[in-house]
Design a protein around this motif. Sequence first.
Motif, mmCIF file in Angstrom:
data_model
loop_
_atom_site.group_PDB
_atom_site.id
_atom_site.type_symbol
_atom_site.label_atom_id
_atom_site.label_comp_id
_atom_site.label_asym_id
_atom_site.label_seq_id
_atom_site.Cartn_x
_atom_site.Cartn_y
_atom_site.Cartn_z
ATOM 1 N N ALA A 64 1.053 -0.601 -0.151
ATOM 2 C CA ALA A 64 -0.247 -0.037 0.233
ATOM 3 C C ALA A 64 0.893 1.231 -0.078
ATOM 4 C CB ALA A 64 -0.695 -0.008 1.551
ATOM 5 N N ALA A 65 2.078 1.724 0.413
ATOM 6 C CA ALA A 65 2.589 2.781 1.268
ATOM 7 C C ALA A 65 3.354 2.496 -0.805
ATOM 8 C CB ALA A 65 3.631 2.778 1.871
ATOM 9 N N GLU A 66 4.337 1.123 -1.140
ATOM 10 C CA GLU A 66 4.655 1.472 -2.146
ATOM 11 C C GLU A 66 3.530 2.569 -3.498
ATOM 12 O OE1 GLU A 66 5.974 -1.774 -2.343
ATOM 13 O OE2 GLU A 66 8.228 -1.810 -2.349
ATOM 14 N N ALA A 67 2.592 1.525 -3.568
ATOM 15 C CA ALA A 67 1.166 2.301 -4.125
ATOM 16 C C ALA A 67 1.047 3.693 -4.611
ATOM 17 C CB ALA A 67 -0.053 0.723 -3.642
ATOM 18 N N MET A 68 1.358 4.395 -3.126
ATOM 19 C CA MET A 68 1.177 5.808 -3.023
ATOM 20 C C MET A 68 1.959 6.608 -4.137
ATOM 21 S SD MET A 68 -1.333 7.686 -1.901
ATOM 22 C CE MET A 68 -2.378 7.643 -0.571
ATOM 23 N N PRO A 69 1.334 7.191 -4.841
ATOM 24 C CA PRO A 69 2.039 8.468 -5.457
ATOM 25 C C PRO A 69 3.298 8.985 -4.887
ATOM 26 C CG PRO A 69 0.003 8.245 -6.968
ATOM 27 C CD PRO A 69 0.242 7.317 -5.379
ATOM 28 N N MET B 109 -4.732 12.620 9.176
ATOM 29 C CA MET B 109 -2.465 12.573 9.366
ATOM 30 C C MET B 109 -2.763 12.472 7.677
ATOM 31 S SD MET B 109 -1.765 9.107 10.599
ATOM 32 C CE MET B 109 -2.277 9.234 12.299
ATOM 33 N N SER B 110 -1.202 13.400 7.506
ATOM 34 C CA SER B 110 -1.159 12.953 6.627
ATOM 35 C C SER B 110 -0.370 11.148 5.514
ATOM 36 C CB SER B 110 0.331 14.021 5.966
ATOM 37 O OG SER B 110 1.643 13.206 6.398
ATOM 38 N N PHE B 111 -0.395 11.255 4.304
ATOM 39 C CA PHE B 111 -0.637 9.354 4.322
ATOM 40 C C PHE B 111 1.673 9.137 4.818
ATOM 41 C CE2 PHE B 111 0.778 5.717 1.854
ATOM 42 C CZ PHE B 111 0.227 5.386 2.009
ATOM 43 N N ALA B 112 1.496 10.344 4.707
ATOM 44 C CA ALA B 112 3.408 9.662 5.520
ATOM 45 C C ALA B 112 3.220 10.529 6.727
ATOM 46 C CB ALA B 112 4.565 11.180 4.610
ATOM 47 N N LYS C 189 9.714 9.149 0.163
ATOM 48 C CA LYS C 189 8.348 8.224 -0.306
ATOM 49 C C LYS C 189 9.302 6.980 -0.005
ATOM 50 C CE LYS C 189 6.016 5.383 -3.350
ATOM 51 N NZ LYS C 189 5.337 4.692 -4.694
ATOM 52 N N ASP C 190 10.778 6.741 -0.503
ATOM 53 C CA ASP C 190 11.337 5.889 -0.634
ATOM 54 C C ASP C 190 12.285 5.330 0.964
ATOM 55 O OD1 ASP C 190 11.727 5.253 -3.237
ATOM 56 O OD2 ASP C 190 13.310 6.033 -3.846
ATOM 57 N N LYS C 191 12.287 6.704 2.016
ATOM 58 C CA LYS C 191 12.886 6.771 3.312
ATOM 59 C C LYS C 191 11.662 6.523 3.858
ATOM 60 C CE LYS C 191 14.942 9.662 7.035
ATOM 61 N NZ LYS C 191 15.525 10.630 6.857
ATOM 62 N N LEU C 192 10.634 6.508 3.765
ATOM 63 C CA LEU C 192 9.040 6.664 4.464
ATOM 64 C C LEU C 192 8.635 4.742 4.281
ATOM 65 C CD1 LEU C 192 7.346 9.503 3.912
ATOM 66 C CD2 LEU C 192 8.688 8.651 6.258
ATOM 67 N N VAL C 193 8.903 4.266 3.061
ATOM 68 C CA VAL C 193 8.300 3.266 2.979
ATOM 69 C C VAL C 193 9.956 2.252 3.125
ATOM 70 C CG1 VAL C 193 8.549 1.639 0.922
ATOM 71 C CG2 VAL C 193 7.274 3.565 0.516
ATOM 72 N N ALA C 194 10.589 2.457 3.418
ATOM 73 C CA ALA C 194 12.211 1.857 3.942
ATOM 74 C C ALA C 194 12.050 1.130 5.545
ATOM 75 C CB ALA C 194 13.073 2.126 3.587
ATOM 76 N N ASP D 211 -6.929 -1.260 11.267
ATOM 77 C CA ASP D 211 -6.848 -0.486 11.835
ATOM 78 C C ASP D 211 -5.783 0.914 10.807
ATOM 79 O OD1 ASP D 211 -8.259 2.133 11.898
ATOM 80 O OD2 ASP D 211 -5.720 2.667 13.640
ATOM 81 N N HIS D 212 -5.023 0.016 10.630
ATOM 82 C CA HIS D 212 -3.339 0.675 9.621
ATOM 83 C C HIS D 212 -3.896 0.909 8.239
ATOM 84 C CE1 HIS D 212 -1.744 1.382 14.108
ATOM 85 N NE2 HIS D 212 -2.399 2.893 13.607
ATOM 86 N N TYR D 213 -4.568 -0.545 8.181
ATOM 87 C CA TYR D 213 -4.125 -1.242 6.139
ATOM 88 C C TYR D 213 -5.385 -0.280 5.622
ATOM 89 C CZ TYR D 213 -4.865 -3.222 2.225
ATOM 90 O OH TYR D 213 -4.998 -3.492 0.847
ATOM 91 N N SER D 214 -6.358 0.213 6.910
ATOM 92 C CA SER D 214 -7.795 0.053 6.401
ATOM 93 C C SER D 214 -7.605 1.785 6.080
ATOM 94 C CB SER D 214 -8.875 0.127 7.598
ATOM 95 O OG SER D 214 -8.739 1.233 8.516
ATOM 96 N N ALA D 215 -6.918 2.834 7.129
ATOM 97 C CA ALA D 215 -6.882 3.923 6.788
ATOM 98 C C ALA D 215 -6.196 3.995 5.342
ATOM 99 C CB ALA D 215 -5.919 4.613 7.977
ATOM 100 N N GLN D 216 -5.312 3.545 5.143
ATOM 101 C CA GLN D 216 -4.050 3.437 3.857
ATOM 102 C C GLN D 216 -4.873 2.982 2.318
ATOM 103 O OE1 GLN D 216 -0.543 0.437 5.067
ATOM 104 N NE2 GLN D 216 0.229 1.611 4.352
ATOM 105 N N SER D 217 -6.136 2.022 3.058
ATOM 106 C CA SER D 217 -6.223 1.504 1.965
ATOM 107 C C SER D 217 -7.727 2.885 1.519
ATOM 108 C CB SER D 217 -7.744 0.893 1.953
ATOM 109 O OG SER D 217 -7.037 -0.297 2.338
ATOM 110 N N MET D 218 -8.205 3.876 2.556
ATOM 111 C CA MET D 218 -8.672 4.834 2.603
ATOM 112 C C MET D 218 -7.923 5.660 1.552
ATOM 113 S SD MET D 218 -10.849 7.314 4.761
ATOM 114 C CE MET D 218 -9.128 8.018 5.606
ATOM 115 N N TYR D 219 -6.684 6.124 2.282
ATOM 116 C CA TYR D 219 -6.153 7.180 1.284
ATOM 117 C C TYR D 219 -5.464 6.800 -0.059
ATOM 118 C CZ TYR D 219 -4.930 9.553 6.177
ATOM 119 O OH TYR D 219 -5.239 10.246 7.342
#
Length: 183
Positions: free
Chosen positions: A51-56, A69-72, A106-111, A159-167
């Motif tokens: 999900a984190a990788e999929a977000m532009p 909160m922001s996606f980051a 994004k790379d740093k946060l996904v890592a 909870d967190h995956y559902s939030a990621q999915s919504m974003y």
Amino acid sequence: MIRKLAVLATLVCTPLLTFAQAAAPPAALSNPVSDALRFGLTRSAKNMSAAAEAMPADKFSFKPTADQMSFAHLAIHIADSNNLFCSKISGVAAAEGAKLAETDSKDKLVAALKQSFDFCSSSLAKVDDSHLADSIPLFNGRSFSRAAVMFILSGSWADHYSAQSMYLRLNGVLPPTAEPAKH
């Protein structure tokens, strides 16, 4: 007559009990809570990292509303939560990493997110059900049983995956679990 029925019932049930014991691996019988947590970890790590990788990259600053909160920030929160809860459950200290910021790439946060799941995987590998009742200080000195912290962690993944999915959906991106099956 009752004695004959009891003997007959025993003879009929013995093969069923033997089959049931042979069908389940011994580890699954001895640590069902810890094994379930590790199973959830595998699934959550895969889905939440994807999900984190999929977000532009240009959408990591996205907030559904000004008060959310922001996606980051969500990515940082997931990494911090994983490190805290997995450390508390396992008794293994999480490595001190660089302080993350919402403005990081994004790379740093996904890592960092992936690293937190790797830490959970290694630190939870040897956790078993023999200490589920142990008391663990968690929030503001408030203690919870190890089992409760495991449930809190598992619930946070959902909870967190559902939030990621919504974003993701609000940005026109399908979450990993909504992608059509590949044949």
